[in-house]
Design a protein around this motif. Structure first.
Motif, PDB file in Angstrom:
ATOM      1  N   VAL A  97      41.390  32.765  35.571  1.00  0.00           N
ATOM      2  CA  VAL A  97      40.708  32.769  36.865  1.00  0.00           C
ATOM      3  C   VAL A  97      39.869  31.503  36.981  1.00  0.00           C
ATOM      4  O   VAL A  97      39.183  31.109  36.043  1.00  0.00           O
ATOM      5  CB  VAL A  97      39.791  34.007  37.018  1.00  0.00           C
ATOM      6  CG1 VAL A  97      39.048  33.976  38.341  1.00  0.00           C
ATOM      7  CG2 VAL A  97      40.595  35.286  36.900  1.00  0.00           C
ATOM      8  N   TYR A  98      39.934  30.872  38.163  1.00  0.00           N
ATOM      9  CA  TYR A  98      39.173  29.655  38.408  1.00  0.00           C
ATOM     10  C   TYR A  98      38.269  29.851  39.613  1.00  0.00           C
ATOM     11  O   TYR A  98      38.684  30.403  40.618  1.00  0.00           O
ATOM     12  CB  TYR A  98      40.111  28.463  38.633  1.00  0.00           C
ATOM     13  CG  TYR A  98      40.855  28.126  37.385  1.00  0.00           C
ATOM     14  CD1 TYR A  98      40.324  27.244  36.458  1.00  0.00           C
ATOM     15  CD2 TYR A  98      42.070  28.731  37.102  1.00  0.00           C
ATOM     16  CE1 TYR A  98      40.989  26.961  35.286  1.00  0.00           C
ATOM     17  CE2 TYR A  98      42.746  28.451  35.934  1.00  0.00           C
ATOM     18  CZ  TYR A  98      42.204  27.566  35.030  1.00  0.00           C
ATOM     19  OH  TYR A  98      42.860  27.301  33.865  1.00  0.00           O
ATOM     20  N   PHE A  99      37.042  29.384  39.472  1.00  0.00           N
ATOM     21  CA  PHE A  99      36.015  29.533  40.487  1.00  0.00           C
ATOM     22  C   PHE A  99      35.720  28.180  41.122  1.00  0.00           C
ATOM     23  O   PHE A  99      35.881  27.137  40.488  1.00  0.00           O
ATOM     24  CB  PHE A  99      34.727  30.080  39.863  1.00  0.00           C
ATOM     25  CG  PHE A  99      34.898  31.420  39.219  1.00  0.00           C
ATOM     26  CD1 PHE A  99      34.658  32.583  39.939  1.00  0.00           C
ATOM     27  CD2 PHE A  99      35.320  31.524  37.901  1.00  0.00           C
ATOM     28  CE1 PHE A  99      34.825  33.824  39.350  1.00  0.00           C
ATOM     29  CE2 PHE A  99      35.487  32.766  37.304  1.00  0.00           C
ATOM     30  CZ  PHE A  99      35.239  33.915  38.024  1.00  0.00           C
ATOM     31  N   LEU A 100      35.253  28.213  42.350  1.00  0.00           N
ATOM     32  CA  LEU A 100      34.808  27.005  43.021  1.00  0.00           C
ATOM     33  C   LEU A 100      33.583  26.472  42.285  1.00  0.00           C
ATOM     34  O   LEU A 100      32.655  27.212  41.990  1.00  0.00           O
ATOM     35  CB  LEU A 100      34.463  27.318  44.483  1.00  0.00           C
ATOM     36  CG  LEU A 100      33.993  26.155  45.342  1.00  0.00           C
ATOM     37  CD1 LEU A 100      35.063  25.068  45.432  1.00  0.00           C
ATOM     38  CD2 LEU A 100      33.632  26.657  46.729  1.00  0.00           C
ATOM     39  N   GLY A 106      34.750  20.220  45.491  1.00  0.00           N
ATOM     40  CA  GLY A 106      36.198  20.227  45.578  1.00  0.00           C
ATOM     41  C   GLY A 106      36.928  20.603  44.308  1.00  0.00           C
ATOM     42  O   GLY A 106      38.149  20.651  44.298  1.00  0.00           O
ATOM     43  N   LYS A 107      36.212  20.885  43.240  1.00  0.00           N
ATOM     44  CA  LYS A 107      36.865  21.158  41.966  1.00  0.00           C
ATOM     45  C   LYS A 107      36.758  22.628  41.582  1.00  0.00           C
ATOM     46  O   LYS A 107      35.916  23.364  42.074  1.00  0.00           O
ATOM     47  CB  LYS A 107      36.265  20.291  40.859  1.00  0.00           C
ATOM     48  CG  LYS A 107      36.392  18.806  41.120  1.00  0.00           C
ATOM     49  CD  LYS A 107      37.843  18.393  41.318  1.00  0.00           C
ATOM     50  CE  LYS A 107      37.948  16.914  41.623  1.00  0.00           C
ATOM     51  NZ  LYS A 107      39.256  16.509  42.078  1.00  0.00           N
ATOM     52  N   LEU A 108      37.643  23.018  40.672  1.00  0.00           N
ATOM     53  CA  LEU A 108      37.662  24.370  40.129  1.00  0.00           C
ATOM     54  C   LEU A 108      37.099  24.343  38.715  1.00  0.00           C
ATOM     55  O   LEU A 108      37.185  23.325  38.024  1.00  0.00           O
ATOM     56  CB  LEU A 108      39.095  24.897  40.089  1.00  0.00           C
ATOM     57  CG  LEU A 108      39.783  25.073  41.434  1.00  0.00           C
ATOM     58  CD1 LEU A 108      41.268  25.354  41.239  1.00  0.00           C
ATOM     59  CD2 LEU A 108      39.119  26.180  42.224  1.00  0.00           C
ATOM     60  N   GLN A 109      36.549  25.471  38.303  1.00  0.00           N
ATOM     61  CA  GLN A 109      36.065  25.605  36.934  1.00  0.00           C
ATOM     62  C   GLN A 109      36.368  27.007  36.436  1.00  0.00           C
ATOM     63  O   GLN A 109      36.509  27.933  37.230  1.00  0.00           O
ATOM     64  CB  GLN A 109      34.569  25.299  36.848  1.00  0.00           C
ATOM     65  CG  GLN A 109      33.698  26.188  37.698  1.00  0.00           C
ATOM     66  CD  GLN A 109      32.258  25.728  37.751  1.00  0.00           C
ATOM     67  OE1 GLN A 109      31.978  24.534  37.665  1.00  0.00           O
ATOM     68  NE2 GLN A 109      31.334  26.665  37.878  1.00  0.00           N
ATOM     69  N   SER A 110      36.477  27.160  35.121  1.00  0.00           N
ATOM     70  CA  SER A 110      36.868  28.453  34.565  1.00  0.00           C
ATOM     71  C   SER A 110      35.716  29.449  34.472  1.00  0.00           C
ATOM     72  O   SER A 110      35.951  30.638  34.298  1.00  0.00           O
ATOM     73  CB  SER A 110      37.516  28.269  33.193  1.00  0.00           C
ATOM     74  OG  SER A 110      36.641  27.592  32.322  1.00  0.00           O
ATOM     75  N   ASN A 111      34.486  28.987  34.619  1.00  0.00           N
ATOM     76  CA  ASN A 111      33.326  29.882  34.599  1.00  0.00           C
ATOM     77  C   ASN A 111      32.643  29.873  35.956  1.00  0.00           C
ATOM     78  O   ASN A 111      32.529  28.820  36.585  1.00  0.00           O
ATOM     79  CB  ASN A 111      32.321  29.433  33.535  1.00  0.00           C
ATOM     80  CG  ASN A 111      32.896  29.531  32.148  1.00  0.00           C
ATOM     81  OD1 ASN A 111      33.497  30.535  31.791  1.00  0.00           O
ATOM     82  ND2 ASN A 111      32.743  28.473  31.366  1.00  0.00           N
ATOM     83  N   LYS A 121      32.676  32.213  43.799  1.00  0.00           N
ATOM     84  CA  LYS A 121      33.873  32.330  44.626  1.00  0.00           C
ATOM     85  C   LYS A 121      35.115  32.082  43.774  1.00  0.00           C
ATOM     86  O   LYS A 121      35.460  30.946  43.486  1.00  0.00           O
ATOM     87  CB  LYS A 121      33.834  31.338  45.780  1.00  0.00           C
ATOM     88  CG  LYS A 121      35.039  31.513  46.709  1.00  0.00           C
ATOM     89  CD  LYS A 121      34.864  30.751  47.990  1.00  0.00           C
ATOM     90  CE  LYS A 121      33.945  31.453  48.919  1.00  0.00           C
ATOM     91  NZ  LYS A 121      34.422  31.869  50.176  1.00  0.00           N
ATOM     92  N   PRO A 122      35.813  33.171  43.388  1.00  0.00           N
ATOM     93  CA  PRO A 122      37.094  32.975  42.698  1.00  0.00           C
ATOM     94  C   PRO A 122      38.111  32.437  43.696  1.00  0.00           C
ATOM     95  O   PRO A 122      38.234  32.943  44.803  1.00  0.00           O
ATOM     96  CB  PRO A 122      37.467  34.374  42.196  1.00  0.00           C
ATOM     97  CG  PRO A 122      36.645  35.312  42.990  1.00  0.00           C
ATOM     98  CD  PRO A 122      35.466  34.564  43.522  1.00  0.00           C
ATOM     99  N   VAL A 123      38.822  31.365  43.314  1.00  0.00           N
ATOM    100  CA  VAL A 123      39.744  30.706  44.240  1.00  0.00           C
ATOM    101  C   VAL A 123      41.179  30.802  43.763  1.00  0.00           C
ATOM    102  O   VAL A 123      42.090  30.950  44.560  1.00  0.00           O
ATOM    103  CB  VAL A 123      39.341  29.213  44.419  1.00  0.00           C
ATOM    104  CG1 VAL A 123      40.351  28.475  45.280  1.00  0.00           C
ATOM    105  CG2 VAL A 123      37.955  29.107  45.027  1.00  0.00           C
ATOM    106  N   LEU A 124      41.386  30.743  42.458  1.00  0.00           N
ATOM    107  CA  LEU A 124      42.747  30.657  41.923  1.00  0.00           C
ATOM    108  C   LEU A 124      42.899  31.594  40.728  1.00  0.00           C
ATOM    109  O   LEU A 124      42.041  31.622  39.855  1.00  0.00           O
ATOM    110  CB  LEU A 124      43.033  29.220  41.483  1.00  0.00           C
ATOM    111  CG  LEU A 124      44.408  28.951  40.924  1.00  0.00           C
ATOM    112  CD1 LEU A 124      45.373  28.625  42.054  1.00  0.00           C
ATOM    113  CD2 LEU A 124      44.365  27.812  39.940  1.00  0.00           C
TER     114      LEU A 124
END
Length: 132
Positions: A97-100, A106-111, A121-124
């Motif tokens: 799961v990746y969060f905003l 503009g980037k995703l992070q795992s925490n 906000k979980p995005v992916l």
């Protein structure tokens, strides 16, 4: 039924997502960027900009960029399945799961963000090595 400002195309690649080819002059985005639509407040033309989890307004995600066609065109996935093949440079690895991000627009992070007032906000969600 009202008319949408977005022209949505379904089933173009996999039949499981809603995506669009977007033309925006010198957009500057890369594959995996998370964007929101910013309506201009000064009468100018609005456009897509990087989403950020530091505030509720900036965390209103429109979609994730799946492919950059050229300096003025990109493919934006609004919802559904997304191809992760080219996401290696954006920090999307083997997590599920990746969060905003609230620190890098503009980037995703795992925490999820852990600062008071920031938006979780979980995005992916990763489904396989190449799909999310």
């Amino acid at each position: 039924m009202s008319t949408s400002a977005l022209k949505l195309i379904t089933g173009v690649i996999d039949g499981k997502s809603i995506r669009n080819n977007v033309t925006q002059a010198a957009h500057g985005f890369v594959v995996g960027d998370v964007v929101r639509y910013d309506v201009s407040q000064d009468g100018g033309q609005g456009g897509f900009t990087s989403a950020n989890a530091s505030s509720s307004m900036e965390a209103e995600v429109s979609g994730v960029i799946e492919r950059v066609v050229d300096t003025n065109t990109f493919i934006l996935v609004y919802q559904g399945e997304i191809n992760l093949t080219d996401f290696t440079t954006t920090g999307v690895t083997a997590d599920e799961v990746y969060f905003l991000s609230s620190s890098t627009p503009g980037k995703l992070q795992s925490n999820p963000p852990n600062t008071a007032g920031h938006v979780i906000k979980p995005v992916l969600v990763r489904r396989s090595d190449n799909a999310g």
